[in-house]
Structures are given as structure tokens and as C-alpha cells.
Design a protein around this motif. Structure first.
Motif, PDB file in Angstrom:
ATOM      1  N   SER A  55      -8.653  -4.057   5.268  1.00  0.00           N
ATOM      2  CA  SER A  55      -8.021  -3.059   4.434  1.00  0.00           C
ATOM      3  C   SER A  55      -8.831  -2.801   3.173  1.00  0.00           C
ATOM      4  N   CYS A  62      -3.551   1.881   4.542  1.00  0.00           N
ATOM      5  CA  CYS A  62      -3.558   0.415   4.623  1.00  0.00           C
ATOM      6  C   CYS A  62      -2.238  -0.138   4.110  1.00  0.00           C
ATOM      7  N   GLU A  80      -9.073  -7.658   2.105  1.00  0.00           N
ATOM      8  CA  GLU A  80      -9.328  -6.488   1.272  1.00  0.00           C
ATOM      9  C   GLU A  80     -10.843  -6.371   1.095  1.00  0.00           C
ATOM     10  N   VAL A 105     -10.743   2.029   7.839  1.00  0.00           N
ATOM     11  CA  VAL A 105      -9.589   1.208   7.466  1.00  0.00           C
ATOM     12  C   VAL A 105      -8.305   2.008   7.564  1.00  0.00           C
ATOM     13  N   PRO A 106      -7.223   1.362   7.852  1.00  0.00           N
ATOM     14  CA  PRO A 106      -7.065  -0.030   8.224  1.00  0.00           C
ATOM     15  C   PRO A 106      -7.498  -0.256   9.669  1.00  0.00           C
ATOM     16  N   SER A 117      -6.840   1.556  14.469  1.00  0.00           N
ATOM     17  CA  SER A 117      -6.484   1.981  13.122  1.00  0.00           C
ATOM     18  C   SER A 117      -5.009   2.386  13.062  1.00  0.00           C
TER      19      SER A 117
END
Length: 142
Positions: A55, A62, A80, A105-106, A117
Motif C-alpha cells: 500500500s 489502499c 506501506e 497499489v493496493p 488490486s
């Protein structure tokens, strides 16, 4: 302009002065240092937990995926990527390759397997395949 031939310096030099040893690191290739491929790093991180989310802390999609899982009672491991600028960029490039150039992302892994995703996770949730997948991975006990 004249060029001089340089000799290869050792990667570690020691200077001993009155019982003190100073190490000057000179960054060069060293045969004992293993370089881990970012794709291997992603696979290793993804297999260490039942649900893994790669993320960005400022990404709204995210946040939505993390909220979905926490609302279901799942405690995912979240990486992260923007909190580690060097490895995060490497992992993000690896995720782009893994996802076929799509938005990065995510990216969600369940049971060590790539789900995808946000759109794939939501599609799995809507068609009813997300909960059995979470149960199979051991992330949900309902």
C-alpha cells in the motif's frame, strides 16, 4: 587531460591506531553480499502472513481495501511502500512487473497467492469468493 590507471582498492580498509580500529566502507561489489531480487522479496513477504497488502499511506484505494478487511475482522499485514523510500521503490517496480504494468497499489495477497488490486478484491467480495479464500488462508474463522 590525462587519465591515470587506478588500482582496485579493497572494499574494507582497516587502520589501527593505539588499540582502535577504524573501518572505512568503500561501496563496491563484494562476492559475499547477496542481492535479493525484488520479486523474490515480494514473494517472501507475501508468504509470511495470511493476508498481505502492499500500500501507499496516502492512497484512497489502499485505505478502502484496508477498511474492507478490517471491517470483516481480518487483520492484514500492510507494507506501506512510501515509508521505506529505497526498498519501497524496488518493491513497487516489482509489483508493476508482477501486475503486468497495471496500477500498482493496493496489491493484495491472500494465503501467499496474488489476488490483485482493488478491482479484483472487490469483485471477489461481490461474487462471494473472498470469504472462502480468507477462510482457506486462515485469516477468517467465521
Amino acid at each position: 587531460m590525462q587519465y591515470q590507471a587506478t588500482t582496485a582498492a579493497p572494499s574494507w580498509r582497516t587502520t589501527t591506531t593505539t588499540n582502535r580500529c577504524y573501518y572505512n566502507y568503500m561501496p563496491q561489489y563484494h562476492p559475499t553480499v547477496a542481492v535479493i531480487d525484488p520479486l523474490e522479496r515480494v514473494a517472501k513477504l507475501a508468504s509470511q502472513s495470511a493476508v498481505v497488502i502492499f500500500s501507499l499511506s496516502s492512497c484512497c484505494m489502499c485505505y478502502a481495501v484496508k477498511s474492507l478487511f478490517s471491517g470483516m475482522g481480518v487483520n492484514p499485514t500492510v507494507y506501506e511502500l512510501d515509508e521505506d523510500p529505497i526498498r519501497g521503490r524496488e518493491i513497487e517496480r516489482a509489483l508493476v512487473r508482477l501486475m503486468g504494468g497495471a496500477t500498482t497499489v493496493p496489491v493484495v495477497f491472500i494465503g501467499g497467492k496474488l489476488v490483485g488490486s482493488m478491482d479484483r478484491v472487490m469483485a471477489s467480495h461481490i461474487n462471494g469468493t473472498l470469504v472462502p479464500l480468507l477462510k482457506e488462508a486462515g485469516a477468517l474463522w467465521l
